[in-house]
Scaffold this motif. Structure first.
Motif, mmCIF file in Angstrom:
data_model
loop_
_atom_site.group_PDB
_atom_site.id
_atom_site.type_symbol
_atom_site.label_atom_id
_atom_site.label_comp_id
_atom_site.label_asym_id
_atom_site.label_seq_id
_atom_site.Cartn_x
_atom_site.Cartn_y
_atom_site.Cartn_z
ATOM 1 N N ILE A 46 0.866 -1.178 0.000
ATOM 2 C CA ILE A 46 0.000 0.000 0.000
ATOM 3 C C ILE A 46 0.899 1.224 0.000
ATOM 4 C CG2 ILE A 46 -1.756 1.321 1.236
ATOM 5 C CD1 ILE A 46 -1.447 -2.330 2.036
ATOM 6 N N ASP A 47 0.967 1.907 -1.126
ATOM 7 C CA ASP A 47 1.764 3.128 -1.253
ATOM 8 C C ASP A 47 0.826 4.298 -0.977
ATOM 9 O OD1 ASP A 47 3.377 5.259 -1.958
ATOM 10 O OD2 ASP A 47 4.320 4.178 -3.606
ATOM 11 N N VAL A 48 0.954 4.903 0.199
ATOM 12 C CA VAL A 48 0.002 5.933 0.619
ATOM 13 C C VAL A 48 0.046 7.146 -0.306
ATOM 14 C CG1 VAL A 48 -0.831 7.299 2.562
ATOM 15 C CG2 VAL A 48 0.306 5.135 2.982
ATOM 16 N N ARG A 49 1.193 7.395 -0.921
ATOM 17 C CA ARG A 49 1.308 8.521 -1.856
ATOM 18 C C ARG A 49 0.262 8.441 -2.948
ATOM 19 N NH1 ARG A 49 3.834 9.900 -6.695
ATOM 20 N NH2 ARG A 49 4.906 11.938 -6.702
ATOM 21 N N GLU A 50 -0.017 7.238 -3.421
ATOM 22 C CA GLU A 50 -0.988 7.057 -4.497
ATOM 23 C C GLU A 50 -2.428 7.220 -4.014
ATOM 24 O OE1 GLU A 50 -0.135 3.250 -6.120
ATOM 25 O OE2 GLU A 50 1.844 3.819 -6.863
ATOM 26 N N LEU A 51 -2.623 7.235 -2.699
ATOM 27 C CA LEU A 51 -3.966 7.343 -2.127
ATOM 28 C C LEU A 51 -4.180 8.657 -1.379
ATOM 29 C CD1 LEU A 51 -4.128 3.731 -0.643
ATOM 30 C CD2 LEU A 51 -5.370 4.532 -2.664
ATOM 31 N N ALA A 52 -3.262 9.612 -1.564
ATOM 32 C CA ALA A 52 -3.288 10.847 -0.773
ATOM 33 C C ALA A 52 -4.615 11.593 -0.914
ATOM 34 C CB ALA A 52 -2.126 11.754 -1.179
ATOM 35 N N ASN A 57 -10.121 12.993 1.158
ATOM 36 C CA ASN A 57 -11.564 12.983 0.937
ATOM 37 C C ASN A 57 -12.284 12.156 1.992
ATOM 38 O OD1 ASN A 57 -11.386 14.621 -1.324
ATOM 39 N ND2 ASN A 57 -11.250 12.890 -2.754
ATOM 40 N N ASN A 58 -11.677 11.042 2.400
ATOM 41 C CA ASN A 58 -12.273 10.201 3.439
ATOM 42 C C ASN A 58 -12.349 10.952 4.766
ATOM 43 O OD1 ASN A 58 -11.693 6.734 4.532
ATOM 44 N ND2 ASN A 58 -13.239 8.215 5.105
ATOM 45 N N PRO A 66 -13.224 3.337 -3.522
ATOM 46 C CA PRO A 66 -12.988 1.892 -3.686
ATOM 47 C C PRO A 66 -11.524 1.511 -3.510
ATOM 48 C CG PRO A 66 -14.534 2.658 -5.342
ATOM 49 C CD PRO A 66 -14.027 3.887 -4.637
ATOM 50 N N ALA A 67 -10.610 2.326 -4.047
ATOM 51 C CA ALA A 67 -9.186 2.010 -3.925
ATOM 52 C C ALA A 67 -8.726 2.078 -2.477
ATOM 53 C CB ALA A 67 -8.362 2.973 -4.785
ATOM 54 N N LEU A 68 -9.170 3.086 -1.741
ATOM 55 C CA LEU A 68 -8.792 3.215 -0.337
ATOM 56 C C LEU A 68 -9.404 2.096 0.490
ATOM 57 C CD1 LEU A 68 -7.423 4.740 1.943
ATOM 58 C CD2 LEU A 68 -9.429 6.240 2.069
ATOM 59 N N GLU A 69 -10.634 1.740 0.179
ATOM 60 C CA GLU A 69 -11.289 0.651 0.910
ATOM 61 C C GLU A 69 -10.558 -0.674 0.705
ATOM 62 O OE1 GLU A 69 -15.834 -0.819 1.855
ATOM 63 O OE2 GLU A 69 -15.401 0.084 -0.102
ATOM 64 N N ARG A 70 -10.088 -0.911 -0.528
ATOM 65 C CA ARG A 70 -9.326 -2.135 -0.793
ATOM 66 C C ARG A 70 -8.024 -2.143 0.008
ATOM 67 N NH1 ARG A 70 -11.181 -1.208 -6.093
ATOM 68 N NH2 ARG A 70 -9.222 -0.151 -6.641
ATOM 69 N N ALA A 71 -7.368 -0.995 0.077
ATOM 70 C CA ALA A 71 -6.111 -0.906 0.830
ATOM 71 C C ALA A 71 -6.341 -1.178 2.313
ATOM 72 C CB ALA A 71 -5.487 0.474 0.633
ATOM 73 N N ILE A 72 -7.374 -0.579 2.862
ATOM 74 C CA ILE A 72 -7.687 -0.779 4.279
ATOM 75 C C ILE A 72 -8.052 -2.234 4.552
ATOM 76 C CG2 ILE A 72 -9.324 -0.181 6.107
ATOM 77 C CD1 ILE A 72 -9.479 2.630 4.846
ATOM 78 N N ASP A 73 -8.847 -2.813 3.670
ATOM 79 C CA ASP A 73 -9.267 -4.208 3.841
ATOM 80 C C ASP A 73 -8.076 -5.163 3.761
ATOM 81 O OD1 ASP A 73 -11.878 -3.422 4.143
ATOM 82 O OD2 ASP A 73 -12.497 -3.951 2.102
ATOM 83 N N SER A 74 -7.112 -4.852 2.897
ATOM 84 C CA SER A 74 -5.957 -5.742 2.758
ATOM 85 C C SER A 74 -5.120 -5.742 4.024
ATOM 86 C CB SER A 74 -5.113 -5.335 1.548
ATOM 87 O OG SER A 74 -4.474 -4.095 1.760
#
Length: 204
Positions: A46-52, A57-58, A66-74
């Motif tokens: 999970i590269d947080v830079r790509e989810l900044a 927004n969250n 969806p992308a952030l939710e997948r990262a958190i779930d993983s």
């Protein structure tokens, strides 16, 4: 063969990033140690830079993309976590903390975590124990005894036999996390579905 999942959280801001480089070295060492014991490991980075933007927004809306939710779930579904942040102003980066803030407070309960950080000078290494370790302890994660800090001077050094450098620290920390992950997979982690959220005040 036994299967395990390793999540790798890296919060470097630049590309290429020494934070990502350290995360990759640690994950490779952990995977190698697990392979020696007959454990096959899948790695989720999970590269947080790509989810900044998604993280911001969250925080503003309360809803993950969806992308952030997948990262958190993983991370929540993993058997072990490697968390690496750059050190800014004597503590973890704001982006790293913001990502942690959008994770459910119970998601890391009993999860083995290896903490690591990068910085310009060795004097910032204490941030691992006074800032990052208490953060994961608060979330009831099982933080490995050895934390890994890599200063700018560590890169390319410490690889000689018997040298007490970055390579030695990486291997020691990897051995601790591998042993913990091999011993207990996520099936042994019991998350309390009725746990109160962080900061809950019954008096309002």
């Amino acid at each position: 063969m036994t299967q395990r999942t390793l999540a790798v959280l890296t919060a470097g801001l630049s590309q290429p990033s020494s934070t990502r480089l350290l995360a990759d070295r640690l994950s490779a060492a952990v995977v190698g140690r697990l392979a020696e014991t007959g454990v096959e490991t899948s790695v989720e980075v999970i590269d947080v830079r790509e989810l900044a933007h998604d993280v911001t927004n969250n925080l503003l809306t309360g809803f993950p993309s969806p992308a952030l939710e997948r990262a958190i779930d993983s991370i929540a579904a993993s058997d072990g976590l490697i968390a690496v942040t750059p050190i800014f102003t004597t503590s973890y980066s704001g982006l790293f903390k913001s990502f942690i803030d959008v994770i459910d407070p119970t998601a890391l309960t009993d999860l083995p975590v290896l903490i690591a950080a990068t910085g310009g000078t060795e004097r910032h290494s204490l941030a691992l124990d006074y800032a990052i370790r208490p953060l994961f302890a608060y979330l009831h994660a099982v933080v490995m005894p050895t934390a890994v800090y890599a200063a700018s001077s560590d890169w390319g050094a410490g690889s000689a036999p018997g040298a007490s450098g970055l390579t030695e620290r990486v291997e020691r920390a990897a051995g601790e996390l591998a042993a913990s992950v091999a011993e207990s997979g996520r099936s042994s982690r019991v998350l309390d579905p009725f746990a109160l959220p962080a900061g809950f005040n019954p008096a309002g």
